[in-house]
Enzyme design. Structure first.
Site, PDB file in Angstrom:
ATOM      1  N   GLY A  23       0.782  -1.241   0.000  1.00  9.97           N
ATOM      2  CA  GLY A  23       0.000   0.000   0.000  1.00  9.97           C
ATOM      3  C   GLY A  23       0.809   1.284   0.000  1.00  9.97           C
ATOM      4  N   HIS A  47       1.217   0.894 -13.067  1.00  7.97           N
ATOM      5  CA  HIS A  47       1.991  -0.281 -13.455  1.00  7.97           C
ATOM      6  C   HIS A  47       3.478   0.091 -13.432  1.00  7.97           C
ATOM      7  CE1 HIS A  47       2.746  -4.140 -15.310  1.00  7.97           C
ATOM      8  NE2 HIS A  47       3.605  -3.522 -16.111  1.00  7.97           N
TER       9      HIS A  47
HETATM   10  C1  GAR Z   1       3.593  -1.166  -7.300  1.00  4.92           C
HETATM   11  O1  GAR Z   1       4.912  -1.179  -7.798  1.00  4.92           O
HETATM   12  C2  GAR Z   1       2.601  -1.193  -8.444  1.00  4.92           C
HETATM   13  O2  GAR Z   1       3.016  -0.448  -9.556  1.00  4.92           O
HETATM   14  C3  GAR Z   1       2.550  -2.663  -8.762  1.00  4.92           C
HETATM   15  O3  GAR Z   1       2.560  -3.300  -7.518  1.00  4.92           O
HETATM   16  C4  GAR Z   1       3.266  -2.476  -6.596  1.00  4.92           C
HETATM   17  C5  GAR Z   1       2.390  -2.249  -5.389  1.00  4.92           C
HETATM   18  O4  GAR Z   1       3.096  -1.601  -4.387  1.00  4.92           O
HETATM   19  N1  GAR Z   1       1.397  -3.007  -9.526  1.00  4.92           N
HETATM   20  C6  GAR Z   1       1.386  -3.980 -10.414  1.00  4.92           C
HETATM   21  O5  GAR Z   1       2.334  -4.678 -10.670  1.00  4.92           O
HETATM   22  C7  GAR Z   1       0.046  -4.167 -11.103  1.00  4.92           C
HETATM   23  N2  GAR Z   1       0.212  -4.992 -12.258  1.00  4.92           N
HETATM   24  P1  GAR Z   1       2.342  -0.860  -3.228  1.00  4.92           P
HETATM   25  O6  GAR Z   1       1.377  -1.879  -2.632  1.00  4.92           O
HETATM   26  O7  GAR Z   1       3.413  -0.469  -2.262  1.00  4.92           O
HETATM   27  O8  GAR Z   1       1.623   0.312  -3.810  1.00  4.92           O
END
Ligand code: GAR
Length: 216
Positions: free
Chosen positions: A14, A111
């Site tokens: 998050g 992404h």
């Molecule tokens: C982030 O790097 C986001 O861009 C990626 O997951 C991570 C979540 O981090 N999303 C994807 O790969 C979607 N395909 P977070 O929970 O710390 O925001």
């Protein structure tokens, strides 16, 4: 003016949720986060929501017999909170065409690559393997096909010679945390138009130079 009632869907840490919370807490923000939904029990992002006084719901995908019933539960919850807009922030479930259509132009995703390169998972490992000199992140409207849809904002991040997947992820995350609030703010301020499946943001500025990597 009424703030855009936004839900953030998460599956884990998050950190992007946190960046959106921080933006929405500023007095002049055009959006408010009214709800956080996690499909994973115990996701760290739920704690971030609680700290910010935001209601969160856990809707675990694996407690439903299929994708449709999981998404019906999502929709019911989103509707019961009067949600107008959705931000996917590390939400690691593929959404059905029906759900994506229901939220057409009202759901965005972040992404960790410069789309359309490196769709899917393990983006940083694959960017390192390919030897590209820049990667980055993309905020885009969600369309039926995974990791496609009109691009709102991108940030380019250099890949350094001693990078590993973790160091690269950390550098890209810094960019994500700037891009996601910016994209939501542009939308909340009604500055984003989609014309022929391309985003237009009148009067926005872009760096008018090019970057080299490496420099010498
Ligand atoms: C982030 O790097 C986001 O861009 C990626 O997951 C991570 C979540 O981090 N999303 C994807 O790969 C979607 N395909 P977070 O929970 O710390 O925001």
């Amino acid at each position: 003016m009424a703030k855009l009632k936004t839900a953030v869907l998460i599956s884990g840490r998050g950190s992007n949720l946190q960046a959106l919370i921080d933006y929405c807490q500023s007095e002049n923000s055009g959006a408010q986060i009214s709800l956080v939904i996690s499909n994973v029990m115990g996701a760290a992002g739920i704690e971030r929501a609680a700290e910010a006084g935001i209601v969160s719901k856990v809707i675990e995908h694996n407690s439903f017999p299929n994708r449709d019933s999981f998404e019906s539960a999502l929709t019911e919850t989103l509707d019961s909170f009067g949600i107008e807009f959705i931000c996917l922030a590390g939400f690691m479930r593929i959404l059905t065409d029906a759900f994506v259509k229901r939220w057409h132009n009202k759901i965005i995703n972040i992404h960790p690559s410069l789309l359309p390169s490196f769709k899917g998972l393990k983006t940083h490992e694959r960017a390192l393997k390919k030897g590209v000199k820049f990667t980055g992140c993309t905020v885009h409207f969600v369309r039926e096909e995974m990791d496609t849809g009109p691009i709102i904002i991108q940030a380019a991040v250099p890949i350094l010679s001693d990078d590993n997947a973790e160091s690269l992820e950390n550098r890209v995350l810094l960019a994500e945390h700037r891009c996601y609030p910016l994209a939501l703010s542009l939308i909340a301020e009604n500055r984003v138009a989609i014309i022929n499946e391309k985003v237009s943001i009148p009067k926005s500025k872009a760096p008018g130079v090019f970057f080299l990597n490496p420099i010498e």
